[in-house]
Scaffold this active site. Structure first.
Site, PDB file in Angstrom:
ATOM      1  N   HIS A  80       0.828  -1.201   0.000  1.00 23.95           N
ATOM      2  CA  HIS A  80       0.000   0.000   0.000  1.00 23.95           C
ATOM      3  C   HIS A  80       0.871   1.263   0.000  1.00 23.95           C
ATOM      4  O   HIS A  80       0.722   2.146  -0.858  1.00 23.95           O
ATOM      5  CB  HIS A  80      -0.906  -0.037   1.238  1.00 23.95           C
ATOM      6  CG  HIS A  80      -1.741   1.183   1.436  1.00 23.95           C
ATOM      7  ND1 HIS A  80      -3.103   1.189   1.242  1.00 23.95           N
ATOM      8  CD2 HIS A  80      -1.421   2.452   1.810  1.00 23.95           C
ATOM      9  CE1 HIS A  80      -3.578   2.400   1.484  1.00 23.95           C
ATOM     10  NE2 HIS A  80      -2.577   3.185   1.833  1.00 23.95           N
ATOM     11  N   GLU A  81       1.791   1.329   0.944  1.00 21.28           N
ATOM     12  CA  GLU A  81       2.637   2.527   1.043  1.00 21.28           C
ATOM     13  C   GLU A  81       3.521   2.678  -0.187  1.00 21.28           C
ATOM     14  O   GLU A  81       3.802   3.789  -0.634  1.00 21.28           O
ATOM     15  CB  GLU A  81       3.487   2.476   2.313  1.00 21.28           C
ATOM     16  CG  GLU A  81       2.681   2.463   3.603  1.00 21.28           C
ATOM     17  CD  GLU A  81       1.671   3.599   3.705  1.00 21.28           C
ATOM     18  OE1 GLU A  81       1.901   4.665   3.098  1.00 21.28           O
ATOM     19  OE2 GLU A  81       0.630   3.409   4.359  1.00 21.28           O
TER      20      GLU A  81
HETATM   21 ZN   LIG Z   1      -2.494   5.285   2.175  1.00 25.81          ZN
END
Ligand SMILES: [Zn+2]
Length: 717
Positions: free
Chosen positions: A505-506
């Site tokens: 995600h990051e």
């Molecule tokens: Zn995020």
């Protein structure tokens, strides 16, 4: 300013937006030359890769004076724009504004590192002192009448004689930002507007500090005979914390999500579960000096008064106008469409749990939900999270990120020579990002993977420098930050499936930074309910065959994760979605509703209670963030009336993922990937998000895929 919050967890991870691009130039360098000679934080970034921050030379003693010099320079830059005797043009006003505040922008990067990665009581004191000062500084720019008049002239001229598309968009964004922040008000109203913001900045700080105080003050100390059900690792960790706090021989359950959650999931001690639950969900609501209800009422009234100065009915209307959702009604429509399915699923989940709890003669209460859900999970899915972890090594996952970036974005990641790029902690590693085909340099990726004292919890992504070309080609310096537990030397870091998803995600945020092709800094800005799409969508590559076969391999045998285990994980993914969606949506709905009512005589506790009753909130669980500790919404404005944004973006995510699942080449379909990069990543905010999505998908996103993902029936709307 960066937005940072005290409580950030797994899926609800934040992206730090670039410091508002009211920013810079060097024309007045002479004035501050003496200070610059002694203050490293003010200096231009030097060294390889287009210059990099001097993280190895940061000294906290310099930060306050650096901020002061930076603000002064920025205001001088603005003066140069407003004192210009020539007629306002795109170049002498908008471009000059894009360049303003370069020094402050650099100083802010260090400030961000201190606040998020290497914080200390000493820094927090400075932060408290500087919050109102920075607020006043921002008001001086956003309320500068001469500046706004020039912007308005350029804006109006551009309506008659349009410039290039991206220039038109920059003008529009800047014009709206100023108008939204009171630039058109008369002097009396402006003064009130600035005073409100200053007062709010102090209330936000107080709000956060009260939560911190309640997190520190309500620790539950267990004795040896109260550990039943807890894992070895948890027992060890809690023993260490207790002894650090001077309670040798005991076990400390601190009042934070990372301890509350596993304790409620595994502890067999029901009375203690209730106690830990009560402490956690009463943060900021204990009727003592750290109670936040009064703060919230004040914040709501001030926000309402401030937007009323601009002619808005309520805060939500004002806030959502430049979001993808556009109006609170649109956001509410989505939430209300999902809500009935979520609470209906809770009913089913409670019934499943109650069947087991009956044997213990227990009626499910909120402090029992996680505990019995875990028992149902084991029974229904037979999924052992420890077994899954053995296939998820941090080093291999990092290689998986690079592989996915190579396939979709044509990027190559090469470790920079040790010591060639300064870092703020020895754990931080740096890679150079290049174009796989041409070798062209794109930027640097900093990874700060491990938890430590002074680093905030959760995971997040930032930029130290963003891409732009209007003032010379600028490369990207982006970072990812996590809180993995640092292993003994030579040991692999094994992580959970959720943590692995968050890691991707990051990285999605980082790829969004790297792929920027915008000319002007303002166009790098994020749209709050859209910027989580790029990160959420990348999570989907974790369970693709190519990633599994190459990178999700057992840490001892090197064998790829078995198909059956993947199937179990996929099957279990809709498990407990009633709980997850309901606790999230209850907070998101509350955030919106509390900003749409008249706060004049509001009693926050009563409002929360009555609203939940109206919503038919199931009694077996609570909001993910109860109002008195809802840091997203009340410790700043970044996520106020924006918490819905995670679900808004998830509609796009689920819909886009289905497009890949259906494509001839699946998740590695070259054409679809190219389209995604072209329309959904590289334009950043230079294109209207709804229009960009339509170009990618050929239609608007539908809610159906999201409902399927969560195992909910599809509503007819
Ligand atoms: Zn995020």
């Amino acid at each position: 300013m960066n937005n940072y919050f005290n409580t950030v967890t797994l899926k609800f991870v934040l992206v730090f937006s670039v410091f508002i691009a009211i920013t810079s130039c060097n024309q007045n360098k002479g004035k501050t030359q003496d200070m610059q000679a002694t203050n490293i934080l003010l200096e231009e970034w030097t060294g390889p890769y287009g210059g990099v921050p001097a993280f190895d030379k940061m000294n906290i003693k310099n930060i306050k004076s650096a901020l002061e010099v930076g603000m002064k320079e920025n205001l001088a830059d603005i003066d140069l724009i407003t004192k210009n005797s020539k007629k306002p043009t795109f170049k002498n006003t908008i471009v000059a504004l894009e360049k303003a505040g370069k020094t402050l922008n650099r100083v802010q990067r260090y400030y961000g590192i201190w606040s998020a990665n290497v914080s200390s009581p000493e820094f927090r004191k400075i932060q408290k002192e500087m919050a109102p000062v920075l607020s006043e500084f921002r008001s001086k720019i956003s309320q500068n009448k001469e500046l706004f008049n020039r912007i308005k002239t350029v804006y109006e001229n551009a309506q008659k004689n349009p410039l290039d598309d991206d220039q038109q968009r920059v003008i529009q964004i800047i014009y709206e930002r100023f108008a939204m922040n009171g630039a058109e008000l008369d002097d009396e109203k402006k003064a009130r507007y600035a005073a409100i913001n200053k007062e709010l900045s102090t209330l936000y700080t107080n709000f956060s500090n009260n939560i911190l105080a309640d997190e520190e003050n309500y620790v539950v100390y267990l004795t040896k005979d109260e550990l039943d059900g807890l894992s070895e690792a948890m027992i060890k960790a809690t023993a260490k914390i207790a002894s650090d706090k001077g309670h040798e021989g005991k076990y400390a359950i601190t009042n934070t999500r990372s301890y509350m959650d596993p304790f409620l999931t595994y502890s067999n001690e029901r009375a203690l579960r209730e106690k830990v639950w009560n402490n956690y969900y009463s943060r900021g609501d204990n009727g003592d000096e750290f109670d936040n209800n009064e703060n919230i009422a004040k914040i709501l009234k001030l926000r309402k008064e401030r937007v009323a100065l601009l002619g808005y009915d309520n805060y939500a209307d004002w806030r959502l106008q430049n979001r993808m959702a556009k109006t609170p009604e649109n956001a509410m429509r989505l939430m209300n469409a999902v809500w009935p399915a979520a609470i209906a699923r809770v009913k089913e989940e409670v019934a499943d749990m109650q069947a087991i709890a009956n044997k213990d003669n227990i009626t499910i209460k909120p402090w029992d939900y996680r505990f019995y859900a875990e028992k149902v999970r084991k029974q229904k899915y037979d999924l052992d999270s420890d077994e899954v972890k053995q296939y998820l090594q941090l080093d291999k996952l990092t290689q998986a990120l690079f592989f996915v970036a190579g396939e979709l974005f044509n990027y190559n990641f090469i470790p920079v020579p040790e010591g060639s790029v300064p870092v703020f902690h020895p754990d931080v590693k740096v890679w150079e990002v290049t174009n796989k085909t041409t070798g062209e340099h794109i930027g640097l990726w900093y990874l700060d993977p491990f938890a430590r004292k002074g680093k905030r919890s959760g995971a997040w992504a930032t930029t130290y420098r963003s891409h732009s070309t209007f003032d010379g080609n600028k490369n990207v310096l982006a970072s990812n930050n996590s809180n993995f537990v640092k292993p003994a030397p030579g040991e692999p870091v094994l992580v959970s499936w959720d943590d692995a998803s968050t890691f991707l995600h990051e990285f999605g945020h980082a790829l969004h930074f790297f792929s920027s092709e915008v000319k002007y800094p303002t166009l790098n800005g994020g749209v709050r309910d859209y910027t989580e799409f790029q990160s959420q969508v990348l999570e989907r590559w974790l369970s693709t065959d190519k990633v599994i076969n190459q990178f999700l391999v057992h840490y001892k045998t090197g064998k790829a994760m078995p198909k059956e285990l993947i199937e179990k994980i996929k099957k279990a993914s809709t498990f407990n979605q009633g709980f997850a969606t309901t606790e999230y949506l209850a907070s998101a709905l509350m955030d919106m509703k509390i900003h749409m009512v008249d706060p004049t005589n509001i009693d926050v506790d009563t409002f929360e209670k009555e609203t939940l009753t109206e919503m038919n909130m199931p009694k077996e669980l609570v909001m993910r963030h109860r109002t008195p500790h809802f840091g997203h919404v009340f410790s700043g404005e970044g996520y106020a009336t924006a918490y819905y944004g995670y679900m808004w973006a998830d509609v796009l995510t689920a819909d886009a993922a289905e497009a890949f699942a259906e494509a001839p080449g699946g998740f590695y379909d070259k054409d679809l990937a190219a389209k995604m990069v072209k329309y959904l990543f590289t334009p950043r905010n230079s294109m209207d998000p709804a229009e960009a999505y339509r170009k990618f998908r050929g239609r608007d996103a539908k809610i159906d895929a999201l409902m399927r993902d969560r195992g909910f029936p599809i509503p007819k709307i």
